[in-house]
Design an enzyme around this catalytic site. Sequence first.
Site, PDB file in Angstrom:
ATOM      1  N   GLU A  76       0.813  -1.224   0.000  1.00  0.00           N
ATOM      2  CA  GLU A  76       0.000   0.000   0.000  1.00  0.00           C
ATOM      3  C   GLU A  76       0.843   1.270   0.000  1.00  0.00           C
ATOM      4  O   GLU A  76       0.481   2.261  -0.623  1.00  0.00           O
ATOM      5  CB  GLU A  76      -0.948   0.020   1.203  1.00  0.00           C
TER       6      GLU A  76
ATOM      7  N   HIS B 284     -11.014  -5.112   9.548  1.00  0.00           N
ATOM      8  CA  HIS B 284     -11.736  -4.989   8.274  1.00  0.00           C
ATOM      9  C   HIS B 284     -13.037  -4.205   8.438  1.00  0.00           C
ATOM     10  O   HIS B 284     -13.945  -4.347   7.634  1.00  0.00           O
ATOM     11  CB  HIS B 284     -12.092  -6.375   7.725  1.00  0.00           C
TER      12      HIS B 284
END
Length: 680
Positions: free
Chosen positions: A416, A483
């Site tokens: 990322e 998440h």
Amino acid sequence: MASPPPPAILTQRNVRPDEFDTAPGETLFRLYAWMHLARIADNRILELFRQGLIRGTVTGGQGNEGLTIPLALLADKQNDVVSFTHRDSCGHLIWGSDLVEHLNQYFANAGSPTKAREGNIHHGDPKNRSLPMISHLGAMLSNVAGVTDSQRRFGRPAVGFAFFGDGGSSTGDVHETMNLASLLSIPVIFVIQNNAYAYSTPTAEQFCAGTALWKRAAGYEMEGFALDCTTDIPNVVRKLGAAIEKVRRTSRPMLIEAQVLRLRGHAAYDTCDYLRPGESEGFFARDPLPRVRADVVAAVGAARVEALEAELNAYLEACVKRSLPTPRPTADGMEADVFAPSAPLAWRPELTGGAAPQQLNIAQALNAALRKILTERPEAIVLGQDIATYGGAFKVTENLFKEFGRTRVLNTPLAESACTGYAIGLALNGHRPIEEFQFADFATEATTQITLNAATMHFRSGAACPLVLRLPCGGGLTFGSFHSQELESLFLSMPGIKGLYPSTPQDAFNALLAAYEDNNPVIVFEHKALYRRGRSSVAWDPHYRDVWQPRKLRDGDFATWVTYGEMVHLAEEACDYLAGEYEHSFDLYDLRALAPLRLDAIQASLARTGRLIVLHEGRRTHGFGAELIARLTEENFAALKAAPLRIASLDLPVPFAPELEHEFRPTKEKVIDRIAAWMG
Ligand SMILES: Cc1ncc(C[n+]2csc(CCOP(=O)(O)OP(=O)(O)O)c2C)c(N)n1
Ligand SMILES: [Mg+2]
């Protein structure tokens, strides 16, 4: 005021390796001119710091001249890309900026290229692809990869130069970027400036003894070699010249471990007590400058060398004299410059492939917006993990890869930070990337790139960074704490980032267009539980930019109620219930834009109702509601009839089991109970 004219020898900012075959003495003389200027400028800057005329600190490049000057002279400054480090002050002089401008940066005066907003050596020349440095070691490498790739996509034969030190070589960004550059075949030369120390840490404490950093190249399927930049400078020019030519031709990245010297301490304040006895003398014995000088004297005669040195010394003093009286900076424009100005793009007045409205859920509306953007905007690039054939973890990018191919819809490796840095590089050079994070939670891996690099870019360098970051966020789906998070407070507390949070398919479509045409990093928060919650009509909306304003959903007079995201739907249901059961009505607002906040209509409502409810899914403490309530009540304090009501999630990591997550988040029942109790 114009800068003093530089000595004629400095007007030539290029060198070719074959010049050492045809005119070795004159060529070395020219290199020596730059090396001497770099050395005296760094020494003079140190002196000015010690006199208290320069603030912050000073990290000199004394000992790096044998690398940075050949490389900067060899580079094609019309096409290539570079991020100089805190050891490459001389590189700035060759790439573009003149010495007065360089000194203005150090004096932090009104002529500073960063408008005195950034510290010493953190300037650059983004228009000429010399990237303004952020301090975070390793973070600039992926930006170089992005700009270089952008250049190649535009058909320009660029090479990127990404410098970092022996200490910086330990950062994760270096690994992520070398892997990415190799994977995408981006022609970047990674240059390690190995000067044996990172601040006070010797290489023996940085990596395992015996490690040859250049050998790491093999792990990335790229060529690598070591290069001594302290002795034979013509050899450095030849080796670097051949490397640049090869990388330009093959478009394959390369890793060079350059041996350089840290002749001074880490920075001006460093007393170097940690060096072993004799170590410093050993460094100075390898200083290339006296050696190059002796060779140049032998080639062109002492008189010319002495005359050149005198001319360069006088030029430096003239530049110091010119820079010193420059006025101090003013705070003018500081707040306005946090964001780059933006202008609307000319969109075709249709959804995508036709003017008729369609029944879409949010995932489909986002997909339609992406398709529209990719169709109409050739500079758009969509990237993220598993977004190509697979269509993304939530299928938002479904079929786009088939339609637009890999150059426009790019699967990224699991990295990322580097991928966001790469996207920043693309954005700086005329592309407009849209990056999907698989889950918002993983955006924390790119925190430096998002909040310190992209977000501060315009403020510190004047360069725009048009970047859309799509963050699938929110809970209620039993995905557990890694998440399910709402991260708006984390990211939007940093200046320079905009944030949109649509709650309907039409708003999602509009938000993506509005974010796309903005010249700043914009986070689009996408609640995962809303992706497939029902379809509604989505059409081309000429007023799509209204998503930057709150939308009023209900009219009422008991209280002003502000919410966003999935909570909008819950609030609407609760409103209906409360109206039926208690005969109380509310001015209900869907905030839509979380940054910048546009609260005028809500302020007016609160002034009328005198009661405020703020509801959000994110945690309560330091949550977004704190800012909303502060802003709204500080303006309407006198109108308040009751303490504001803040409804948010508990101050916990998001728990996993459905029963626990239910307890954690606001639910319709809990919201109704809280409001009923508050109403008294
Ligand atoms: C990620 C990060 N951690 C810590 C620092 C603080 N810091 C600035 S320079 C430096 C040493 C860098 O050493 P090296 O990479 O070898 O470069 P050199 O200064 O030796 O040229 C450190 C620790 C930083 N800038 N970035
Ligand atoms: Mg070092």
